[in-house]
Design an enzyme around this catalytic site. Structure first.
Site, PDB file in Angstrom:
ATOM      1  N   THR A  36     -25.633 103.740  18.585  1.00  0.00           N
ATOM      2  CA  THR A  36     -25.659 104.447  17.309  1.00  0.00           C
ATOM      3  C   THR A  36     -26.256 105.832  17.478  1.00  0.00           C
ATOM      4  O   THR A  36     -25.759 106.824  16.916  1.00  0.00           O
ATOM      5  CB  THR A  36     -26.457 103.656  16.267  1.00  0.00           C
ATOM      6  OG1 THR A  36     -25.998 102.295  16.248  1.00  0.00           O
ATOM      7  CG2 THR A  36     -26.272 104.248  14.876  1.00  0.00           C
ATOM      8  N   GLY A  90     -31.774 104.591  16.559  1.00  0.00           N
ATOM      9  CA  GLY A  90     -31.236 103.345  16.040  1.00  0.00           C
ATOM     10  C   GLY A  90     -32.303 102.261  16.043  1.00  0.00           C
ATOM     11  O   GLY A  90     -33.472 102.505  16.327  1.00  0.00           O
ATOM     12  N   ALA A  91     -31.891 101.042  15.718  1.00  0.00           N
ATOM     13  CA  ALA A  91     -32.797  99.893  15.744  1.00  0.00           C
ATOM     14  C   ALA A  91     -31.971  98.635  15.977  1.00  0.00           C
ATOM     15  O   ALA A  91     -30.780  98.581  15.655  1.00  0.00           O
ATOM     16  CB  ALA A  91     -33.575  99.772  14.441  1.00  0.00           C
ATOM     17  N   GLU A 111     -39.135 105.773  23.367  1.00  0.00           N
ATOM     18  CA  GLU A 111     -38.752 105.828  21.962  1.00  0.00           C
ATOM     19  C   GLU A 111     -39.972 105.766  21.050  1.00  0.00           C
ATOM     20  O   GLU A 111     -40.065 106.516  20.063  1.00  0.00           O
ATOM     21  CB  GLU A 111     -37.803 104.676  21.632  1.00  0.00           C
ATOM     22  CG  GLU A 111     -36.402 104.848  22.192  1.00  0.00           C
ATOM     23  CD  GLU A 111     -35.538 103.620  22.008  1.00  0.00           C
ATOM     24  OE1 GLU A 111     -34.306 103.775  21.988  1.00  0.00           O
ATOM     25  OE2 GLU A 111     -36.076 102.500  21.889  1.00  0.00           O
ATOM     26  N   LYS A 129     -27.951  94.749  10.939  1.00  0.00           N
ATOM     27  CA  LYS A 129     -29.292  94.809  11.528  1.00  0.00           C
ATOM     28  C   LYS A 129     -30.395  94.518  10.502  1.00  0.00           C
ATOM     29  O   LYS A 129     -31.566  94.435  10.859  1.00  0.00           O
ATOM     30  CB  LYS A 129     -29.528  96.191  12.140  1.00  0.00           C
ATOM     31  CG  LYS A 129     -28.451  96.634  13.139  1.00  0.00           C
ATOM     32  CD  LYS A 129     -28.451  95.789  14.383  1.00  0.00           C
ATOM     33  CE  LYS A 129     -27.342  96.209  15.345  1.00  0.00           C
ATOM     34  NZ  LYS A 129     -27.426  97.600  15.762  1.00  0.00           N
TER      35      LYS A 129
END
Length: 262
Positions: A36, A90-91, A111, A129
């Site tokens: 992402t 992202g995650a 990160e 998510k």
């Protein structure tokens, strides 16, 4: 070209496209890692090319640095930048309080350092998510190679007293060998299924000798942008409580898609 994207890639693309709207001239930006975040880097490069946007990026991995360079985004180190205006990343999971699990791409250490050195963190993601409780995605813990089995055993012992549903731990592999992070460490993945108290777990994991950092990002994310395959995006600000429904049009752009060699 956008019409050829899968629904999940469309969701990632529109979230990334909306996120770069937050970028302003002169900003120093943390550039996240993952599929992402890669869309975000491409969308940012398009704004630089088409609008003359002036920014400096701090990549969170060697992969992101390589992509940013290839697209003409000026980059520097965090030591040189010192402090950042914004990080976009992202995650792997996020809950209702915007606590995160990150590290599926094995870049959690850089990160987290970059995100915490920023005035604001925006997470770009898709609806899959979103979870009520963290833990379905394996929680990555970065450990130094020396004595890693001892560190893993200490983690397993610690988990007995934690509010988790499962306690299986595994060393992340890259083929037949242990995966090596950009910092030369290993990743131990905790298959917990459910984490009852993420804040407590994040604190106690980092007290174990050999543990460098864990993938729980607590009170770090400010805004989450959730993309959908039909072009809809939901922007949620944890600080103000605002939730906005928006839409990003799929406009085919050679600038974004022609670079893709993946």
């Amino acid at each position: 070209m956008a019409a050829e994207l899968s629904p999940i890639d469309k969701a990632k693309f529109v979230a990334a496209k909306r996120a770069v709207d937050f970028v302003e001239n002169g900003m120093k930006l943390g550039l996240g890692t993952g599929s992402t975040a890669a869309w975000m880097v491409r969308c940012l490069a398009e704004r630089i090319r088409e609008e003359g946007l002036r920014v400096t990026g701090v990549p969170t991995s060697s992969r992101t640095a390589e992509l940013a360079r290839s697209l003409g985004i000026p980059i520097t180190s965090l030591d040189e930048a010192r402090w950042l205006d914004l990080t976009i990343d992202g995650a792997d999971e996020f809950d209702t309080e915007l606590n995160l699990i990150k590290g599926g791409g094995a870049a959690l250490l850089q990160e987290k350092i970059v995100a915490t050195a920023s005035d604001q963190m925006i997470v770009i993601t898709d609806a899959a998510k979103s979870v009520t409780q963290l833990g379905a995605f394996p929680l990555p813990v970065e450990v130094i190679p020396f004595g890693w089995q001892t560190s893993k055993a200490l983690i397993e012992e610690l988990l007995v007293s934690m509010d988790v549903l499962n306690r299986d731990c595994s060393l992340r592999m890259n083929g037949d060998a242990a995966l090596i992070t950009d910092e030369g460490n290993y990743i131990v993945d905790l298959h917990l299924k459910r984490i009852g108290n993420p804040r407590q777990l994040a604190m106690v994991l980092n007290q174990i000798p050999g543990v460098v950092e864990n993938g729980l990002f607590i009170d770090i994310c400010d805004i989450v942008i959730i993309g959908h395959g039909d072009g809809r995006v939901v922007v949620r600000d944890i600080n103000t409580g605002d939730v906005q429904d928006d839409r990003v049009d799929f406009v085919p752009s050679d600038n974004i898609f022609a670079d893709m060699g993946e």
